[in-house]
Write a protein that holds these residues in place. Structure first.
Motif, PDB file in Angstrom:
ATOM      1  N   TYR A  33       0.842  -1.200   0.000  1.00 26.11           N
ATOM      2  CA  TYR A  33       0.000   0.000   0.000  1.00 26.11           C
ATOM      3  C   TYR A  33       0.876   1.249   0.000  1.00 26.11           C
ATOM      4  CZ  TYR A  33      -2.855  -3.627   2.250  1.00 26.11           C
ATOM      5  OH  TYR A  33      -3.493  -4.808   2.566  1.00 26.11           O
ATOM      6  N   VAL A 100      -5.218 -11.803  10.642  1.00 29.46           N
ATOM      7  CA  VAL A 100      -5.902 -10.513  10.530  1.00 29.46           C
ATOM      8  C   VAL A 100      -5.321  -9.846   9.293  1.00 29.46           C
ATOM      9  CG1 VAL A 100      -6.452  -8.341  11.665  1.00 29.46           C
ATOM     10  CG2 VAL A 100      -6.119 -10.415  13.022  1.00 29.46           C
ATOM     11  N   TYR A 102      -5.748  -7.386   7.402  1.00 29.72           N
ATOM     12  CA  TYR A 102      -5.502  -5.980   7.158  1.00 29.72           C
ATOM     13  C   TYR A 102      -4.710  -5.308   8.253  1.00 29.72           C
ATOM     14  CZ  TYR A 102      -8.733  -7.310   3.603  1.00 29.72           C
ATOM     15  OH  TYR A 102      -9.335  -7.977   2.564  1.00 29.72           O
ATOM     16  N   GLU A 103      -3.967  -6.083   9.057  1.00 33.58           N
ATOM     17  CA  GLU A 103      -2.994  -5.467   9.947  1.00 33.58           C
ATOM     18  C   GLU A 103      -1.841  -5.020   9.082  1.00 33.58           C
ATOM     19  OE1 GLU A 103      -1.667  -7.938  13.137  1.00 33.58           O
ATOM     20  OE2 GLU A 103      -3.370  -7.450  14.418  1.00 33.58           O
ATOM     21  N   GLN A 104      -1.726  -3.739   8.898  1.00 31.74           N
ATOM     22  CA  GLN A 104      -0.726  -3.204   8.002  1.00 31.74           C
ATOM     23  C   GLN A 104       0.407  -2.587   8.805  1.00 31.74           C
ATOM     24  OE1 GLN A 104      -2.521  -0.677   4.998  1.00 31.74           O
ATOM     25  NE2 GLN A 104      -4.236  -2.099   4.763  1.00 31.74           N
ATOM     26  N   TYR A 105       1.618  -2.819   8.311  1.00 35.64           N
ATOM     27  CA  TYR A 105       2.815  -2.312   8.964  1.00 35.64           C
ATOM     28  C   TYR A 105       3.444  -1.270   8.052  1.00 35.64           C
ATOM     29  CZ  TYR A 105       1.926  -6.127  12.078  1.00 35.64           C
ATOM     30  OH  TYR A 105       1.313  -6.963  12.974  1.00 35.64           O
ATOM     31  N   PHE A 106       3.740  -0.132   8.650  1.00 36.37           N
ATOM     32  CA  PHE A 106       4.170   1.029   7.884  1.00 36.37           C
ATOM     33  C   PHE A 106       5.674   1.213   7.918  1.00 36.37           C
ATOM     34  CE2 PHE A 106       0.301   3.461   6.764  1.00 36.37           C
ATOM     35  CZ  PHE A 106      -0.632   2.635   7.348  1.00 36.37           C
TER      36      PHE A 106
END
Lengths: 115, 109
Positions: A33, A100, A102-106
């Protein structure tokens, strides 16, 4: 602990120039993303990418923007002709399939300054 | 109506205090819910996912009320290091995360 990395940390460019922001997602993640955050404003979704194609994009992600996964590790955001209003922090994120989802890491972000 | 709305800040609390953040979301079809924290000019960091049954991680407790479309975060025994902006985040479908404006917390000695 694996993490998302981004380069450069800060990019200064003149209006009308092309910029490429680079990201290396976490190695076993399959969803990627881009988000942006204009100073003092909330984080906004730009685009999601899965299986070498765009899954979803926002209204902000117009024809001036493109994304690419040129090899097995990098994920890039290109802005073809930058505008003053493109000045913002650009964050790359990734997430793994399953669990999960949609646990997104930035990543730490790239500060883009358009002059 | 904003898609994700949070308490306006800032919250200024002494060390050791308990502080609660509230958040509402507009789309009843929202599927996943998260709290992130963001330090000044840094990336959002996932604090915890929020489940319908409620969940706790040390000093942090998150609650979700789907009927009221309401999410909360409780921080007990706050530390100086808890000072940050807390972001309520919702996923409606696909991978797109929708962020609230954030609530700034300042913990003072």
């Amino acid at each position: 602990e694996p993490e998302v990395t981004q380069t450069p940390s800060h990019q200064v460019t003149q209006m009308g120039q092309e910029v490429i922001l680079r990201c290396v997602p976490i190695s076993n993640h399959l969803y990627f993303y881009w988000y942006r955050q204009i100073l003092g404003q909330k984080v906004e979704f730009l685009v999601s990418f899965y299986n070498n194609e765009i899954s979803e994009k926002s209204e902000i992600f117009d024809d001036q923007f493109s994304v690419e996964r040129p090899d097995g590790s990098n994920f890039t955001l290109k802005i073809r002709s930058t505008k003053l209003e493109d000045s913002a922090m650009y964050f790359c994120a990734s997430s793994v399939v399953g669990g999960v989802v949609y646990e997104q890491y930035f990543g730490p972000g790239t500060r883009l300054t358009v002059t | 109506r904003k898609e994700v709305e949070q308490d306006p800040g800032p919250f200024n609390v002494p060390e050791g205090a308990t502080v609660a953040f509230n958040c509402t979301y507009s789309n009843s079809a929202s599927q996943s819910f998260f709290w992130y924290r963001q330090d000044c000019r840094k990336e959002p960091k996932l604090l915890m996912s929020v489940y319908s049954s409620g969940n706790e991680d040390g000093r942090f407790t998150a609650q979700l009320n789907r009927a009221s479309q309401y999410i909360s975060l409780l921080i007990r025994d706050s530390k100086l290091s808890d000072s940050a902006t807390y972001l309520c985040v919702v996923n409606n479908q696909g991978g797109k995360l929708i962020f609230g404006q954030g609530t700034e917390l300042s913990v003072k000695p």
